[in-house]
Design a protein around this motif. Structure first.
Motif, short mmCIF file in Angstrom:
data_model
loop_
_atom_site.label_atom_id
_atom_site.label_comp_id
_atom_site.label_asym_id
_atom_site.label_seq_id
_atom_site.Cartn_x
_atom_site.Cartn_y
_atom_site.Cartn_z
N TRP A 134 0.85 -1.20 0.00
CA TRP A 134 0.00 0.00 0.00
C TRP A 134 0.88 1.25 0.00
O TRP A 134 0.64 2.19 -0.75
N ILE A 135 1.92 1.25 0.83
CA ILE A 135 2.84 2.39 0.90
C ILE A 135 3.48 2.63 -0.46
O ILE A 135 3.56 3.77 -0.93
N LYS A 136 3.96 1.57 -1.09
CA LYS A 136 4.60 1.70 -2.40
C LYS A 136 3.64 2.29 -3.43
O LYS A 136 4.01 3.21 -4.18
N GLU A 137 2.40 1.81 -3.45
CA GLU A 137 1.40 2.32 -4.39
C GLU A 137 1.09 3.80 -4.11
O GLU A 137 0.98 4.60 -5.04
N GLN A 138 0.95 4.15 -2.86
CA GLN A 138 0.63 5.54 -2.51
C GLN A 138 1.80 6.47 -2.80
O GLN A 138 1.60 7.61 -3.21
N ALA A 139 3.02 6.00 -2.57
CA ALA A 139 4.20 6.82 -2.88
C ALA A 139 4.23 7.14 -4.37
O ALA A 139 4.51 8.28 -4.76
N ALA A 140 3.89 6.17 -5.19
CA ALA A 140 3.88 6.39 -6.64
C ALA A 140 2.75 7.33 -7.06
O ALA A 140 2.85 8.01 -8.08
N ALA A 141 1.69 7.38 -6.25
CA ALA A 141 0.52 8.20 -6.59
C ALA A 141 0.54 9.58 -5.91
O ALA A 141 -0.40 10.34 -6.05
N GLY A 142 1.58 9.88 -5.15
CA GLY A 142 1.67 11.20 -4.53
C GLY A 142 1.65 11.22 -3.02
O GLY A 142 1.71 12.28 -2.41
N GLY A 143 1.55 10.08 -2.37
CA GLY A 143 1.66 10.04 -0.92
C GLY A 143 0.43 9.51 -0.23
O GLY A 143 -0.64 9.38 -0.82
N GLY A 144 0.60 9.19 1.03
CA GLY A 144 -0.47 8.69 1.86
C GLY A 144 0.00 8.59 3.29
O GLY A 144 1.19 8.75 3.59
N VAL A 145 -0.94 8.33 4.18
CA VAL A 145 -0.64 8.16 5.60
C VAL A 145 -1.25 6.83 6.03
O VAL A 145 -2.42 6.57 5.77
N VAL A 146 -0.45 6.00 6.69
CA VAL A 146 -0.94 4.72 7.19
C VAL A 146 -0.48 4.55 8.63
O VAL A 146 0.63 4.93 8.99
N THR A 147 -1.37 4.02 9.45
CA THR A 147 -0.99 3.68 10.81
C THR A 147 -0.36 2.30 10.81
O THR A 147 -0.73 1.44 10.01
N CYS A 148 0.59 2.10 11.67
CA CYS A 148 1.21 0.79 11.85
C CYS A 148 2.03 0.86 13.13
O CYS A 148 2.74 1.83 13.35
N SER A 149 1.93 -0.17 13.95
CA SER A 149 2.73 -0.15 15.17
C SER A 149 4.22 -0.08 14.84
O SER A 149 4.95 0.64 15.50
N ALA A 150 4.67 -0.82 13.82
CA ALA A 150 6.07 -0.77 13.36
C ALA A 150 7.05 -0.79 14.52
O ALA A 150 7.97 0.00 14.60
N LEU A 151 6.84 -1.74 15.42
CA LEU A 151 7.57 -1.76 16.68
C LEU A 151 9.06 -2.04 16.55
O LEU A 151 9.86 -1.54 17.33
N LYS A 152 9.43 -2.85 15.57
CA LYS A 152 10.83 -3.25 15.43
C LYS A 152 11.47 -2.63 14.19
O LYS A 152 10.80 -2.37 13.19
N ARG A 153 12.75 -2.46 14.26
CA ARG A 153 13.51 -1.93 13.11
C ARG A 153 13.29 -2.81 11.88
O ARG A 153 13.11 -2.30 10.77
N SER A 154 13.30 -4.12 12.06
CA SER A 154 13.12 -5.02 10.92
C SER A 154 11.76 -4.81 10.26
O SER A 154 11.63 -4.92 9.03
N TYR A 155 10.75 -4.48 11.04
CA TYR A 155 9.43 -4.20 10.46
C TYR A 155 9.48 -2.92 9.64
O TYR A 155 8.92 -2.84 8.55
N ARG A 156 10.13 -1.90 10.19
CA ARG A 156 10.22 -0.63 9.48
C ARG A 156 11.06 -0.77 8.21
O ARG A 156 10.75 -0.17 7.18
N ASP A 157 12.10 -1.59 8.28
CA ASP A 157 12.90 -1.84 7.07
C ASP A 157 12.03 -2.47 5.99
O ASP A 157 12.11 -2.08 4.82
N LEU A 158 11.18 -3.42 6.35
CA LEU A 158 10.29 -4.03 5.37
C LEU A 158 9.31 -3.00 4.81
O LEU A 158 9.05 -2.97 3.62
N LEU A 159 8.79 -2.13 5.66
CA LEU A 159 7.84 -1.12 5.21
C LEU A 159 8.47 -0.14 4.21
O LEU A 159 7.77 0.42 3.37
N ARG A 160 9.77 0.04 4.30
CA ARG A 160 10.47 0.96 3.39
C ARG A 160 10.88 0.29 2.09
O ARG A 160 11.32 0.97 1.16
#
Length: 157
Positions: A59-85
């Motif tokens: 979803w983040i990738k699609e929204q970045a290509a379309a101009g941006g978006g905001v999503v909630t996510c606990s993203a508690l660990k660095r490895s989770y945030r790395d995957l989200l990026r």
């Protein structure tokens, strides 16, 4: 990002409206088995989380290509945030941080959410705050939602 009760949904909805971009609630990306597990008071494992995080990352990738978006996510660990990026460099984390006592009180007063207060301890145990080399900002949830949005917007510039 942040543990349960930190105000992710409230702040994200306001931030998306302010930025005039789409908003998504990460809880909507959970498969039914994850919701059932958490509703029963059992914390998710990393294996439970990976498919959920991949769906959010898409979803983040699609929204970045379309101009941006905001999503909630606990993203508690660095490895989770790395995957989200993965798939885009256009990710900025807003870590909503607060004390265990404040967040437990907030969770105790929530209605209609599947996340029981008993899981807050496991979330704090998993939490790895943003590292200096990660894109984002950490904000204190003692601020009002409006103040948090203003601080988040200011951190983007």
């Amino acid at each position: 990002m942040g543990v349960a009760g930190s105000g992710k949904t409230t702040v994200a909805e306001l931030l998306a409206a302010r930025l005039k971009v789409p908003y998504a609630e990460a809880d909507e990306f959970h498969p039914p088995a994850n919701i059932a597990k958490m509703s029963a008071g059992h914390p998710l494992t990393d294996e439970d989380r990976w498919p959920w995080l991949r769906a959010i990352a898409q979803w983040i990738k699609e929204q970045a290509a379309a101009g941006g978006g905001v999503v909630t996510c606990s993203a508690l660990k660095r490895s989770y945030r790395d995957l989200l990026r993965e798939g885009t460099t256009e990710v900025w984390f807003v870590h909503l941080a607060g004390t265990h006592e404040l967040l437990a009180d907030r969770i105790g007063h929530r209605k209609g959410h599947f996340m029981p207060a008993a899981l807050l301890d496991s979330q704090f145990a998993d939490l790895q705050p943003l590292a200096p080399d990660e894109p984002g900002v950490t904000l204190d949830v003692a601020l009002s939602p409006e103040e948090l949005v203003e601080a988040a917007v200011a951190s983007l510039t």
